[in-house]
Design an enzyme around this catalytic site. Structure first.
Site, PDB file in Angstrom:
ATOM      1  N   THR A   1       4.267   2.967  -5.323  1.00 55.73           N
ATOM      2  CA  THR A   1       4.393   4.255  -6.547  1.00 55.73           C
ATOM      3  C   THR A   1       4.610   3.631  -7.742  1.00 55.73           C
ATOM      4  O   THR A   1       5.768   3.155  -8.143  1.00 55.73           O
ATOM      5  CB  THR A   1       4.570   5.187  -6.253  1.00 55.73           C
ATOM      6  OG1 THR A   1       4.164   6.929  -7.170  1.00 55.73           O
ATOM      7  CG2 THR A   1       6.254   5.507  -6.006  1.00 55.73           C
TER       8      THR A   1
ATOM      9  N   TYR B   1      10.819  11.535  -3.933  1.00 51.93           N
ATOM     10  CA  TYR B   1       9.479  10.770  -3.683  1.00 51.93           C
ATOM     11  C   TYR B   1       9.492   9.398  -4.066  1.00 51.93           C
ATOM     12  O   TYR B   1       8.793   8.128  -3.194  1.00 51.93           O
ATOM     13  CB  TYR B   1       8.709  11.102  -4.407  1.00 51.93           C
ATOM     14  CG  TYR B   1       6.784  10.408  -3.922  1.00 51.93           C
ATOM     15  CD1 TYR B   1       6.720  10.314  -2.538  1.00 51.93           C
ATOM     16  CD2 TYR B   1       6.330   9.474  -5.850  1.00 51.93           C
ATOM     17  CE1 TYR B   1       4.843   9.289  -3.030  1.00 51.93           C
ATOM     18  CE2 TYR B   1       5.614   9.290  -4.919  1.00 51.93           C
ATOM     19  CZ  TYR B   1       4.726   9.271  -4.334  1.00 51.93           C
ATOM     20  OH  TYR B   1       3.525   7.693  -3.936  1.00 51.93           O
TER      21      TYR B   1
END
Length: 331
Positions: free
Chosen positions: A118, A142
């Site tokens: 990501t 995250y």
């Protein structure tokens, strides 16, 4: 040649990768615990094994039974604010479970591993567009949980006969243009998904979080990539890993073009011929002003070229899927 194992293949991006692999002639086995995924989202040409990726016995059995030679790893938790509130969930579901999966892969002699990483690994970038060698400074669990998995893969590839590609996604949106899959998760936080839910009456309004960013119209700018283009990039990445097993790759997956929140909502208004109710709200913690990919590496490394890099088309495909979901639930 054996099968490709897709973890999280019943989820949003994973189900599209399954379609892309099958359409390219690969045999596919999906491992998904169906906590956030849906069994009906898995193409019937694939084999579904309902298991958690941290279940070594079940995962290794699937690898052996299907003679798995490559893994595409999508399983994990993806809601940034939730990761701040519940970091241990993210380190378990993303980092620890990935470690377990990688160990199973090494133990079963799997040669190739593609990881859904990501742009959150960059944190708030100092320079935009962001290059792969930009500093990795995640600002939430995250992003950190994904970066830790990238580091594990690099270390494992140096020690074992396995190579990997880590694709750092920017903002994934849209749905399969043939209507075979789309984003079905309840309570999604992605802007285009939220906006088409508002367009179909599922939500009353769309929140615009922050109007004082250092961008042309004051709202956050993001690089939106069509999920079908992203899935296609994974198939090309797999071809690359198989062609040169000694080399691993880390690449941004985006278009290199940013759109602001208001530009996206304007596109939804255009496509639907209606006006979405916009509510201006305060900034969310940790939102960068702009996050846009420098995609020169992926374009130079793979024969991949985006086929759906049109904001209105991304919105149209997302809207068509949202309408299909509404029919499915009988709304």
């Amino acid at each position: 040649m054996g099968k490709v194992l897709v973890t999280g293949g019943a989820g949003y991006i994973g189900s599209h990768a399954v379609l892309a692999l099958l359409d390219a002639g690969h045999e596919v086995v999906v491992v998904d615990n169906l906590v956030t995924g849906f069994d009906w989202a898995v193409d019937p040409r694939a084999t579904l094994v309902v298991a958690d990726i941290s279940d070594d016995v079940a995962v290794r059995a699937a690898m052996r039974d299907h003679d798995v030679h490559a893994i595409l790893h999508f399983a994990g938790s993806v809601v940034v604010p939730e990761s701040v509130e519940n970091p241990l969930k993210y380190y378990r579901n993303n980092t620890a479970a990935s470690r377990s999966l990688i160990e199973s892969a090494v133990g079963e002699g799997v040669k190739h591993f593609i990881f859904s990483s990501t742009a959150a690994t960059y944190g708030i970038p100092e320079v935009v567009p962001v290059r792969e060698d930009s500093p990795k400074q995640p600002i939430n669990p995250y992003g950190m949980s994904k970066l830790m998995t990238e580091i594990m893969l690099a270390d494992v590839a140096a020690a074992h006969p396995i190579n990997y590609a880590a694709l750092r996604y920017f903002n994934v949106a849209g749905a399969d243009p043939q209507g075979r899959s789309g984003q079905s998760t309840a309570g999604a936080t992605h802007l285009i998904k939220v906006a088409v839910e508002a367009a179909t009456g599922k939500r009353g309004h769309v929140g615009v979080y922050g109007t004082d960013f250092a961008t042309p119209d004051g709202t956050g700018v993001r690089d939106y990539i069509h999920v079908t283009d992203l899935a296609d990039a994974h198939v090309h990445a797999l071809d690359l890993l198989m062609a040169d097993p000694a080399k691993s790759h880390t690449m941004n997956a985006g278009y290199g073009r940013g759109y602001s929140v208001l530009e996206v909502l304007d596109a939804v208004d255009r496509v639907t011929n209606m006006t979405i109710d916009r509510r201006l709200e305060g900034r969310r913690a940790g939102d960068p002003d702009a996050l846009v990919a420098d995609n020169s590496t992926i374009l130079a490394t793979l024969p991949w070229r985006p086929q759906h890099a049109d904001l209105d088309q991304i919105v149209r495909d997302a809207l068509a899927w949202e309408r299909k979901l509404a029919e499915r639930s009988g709304q």
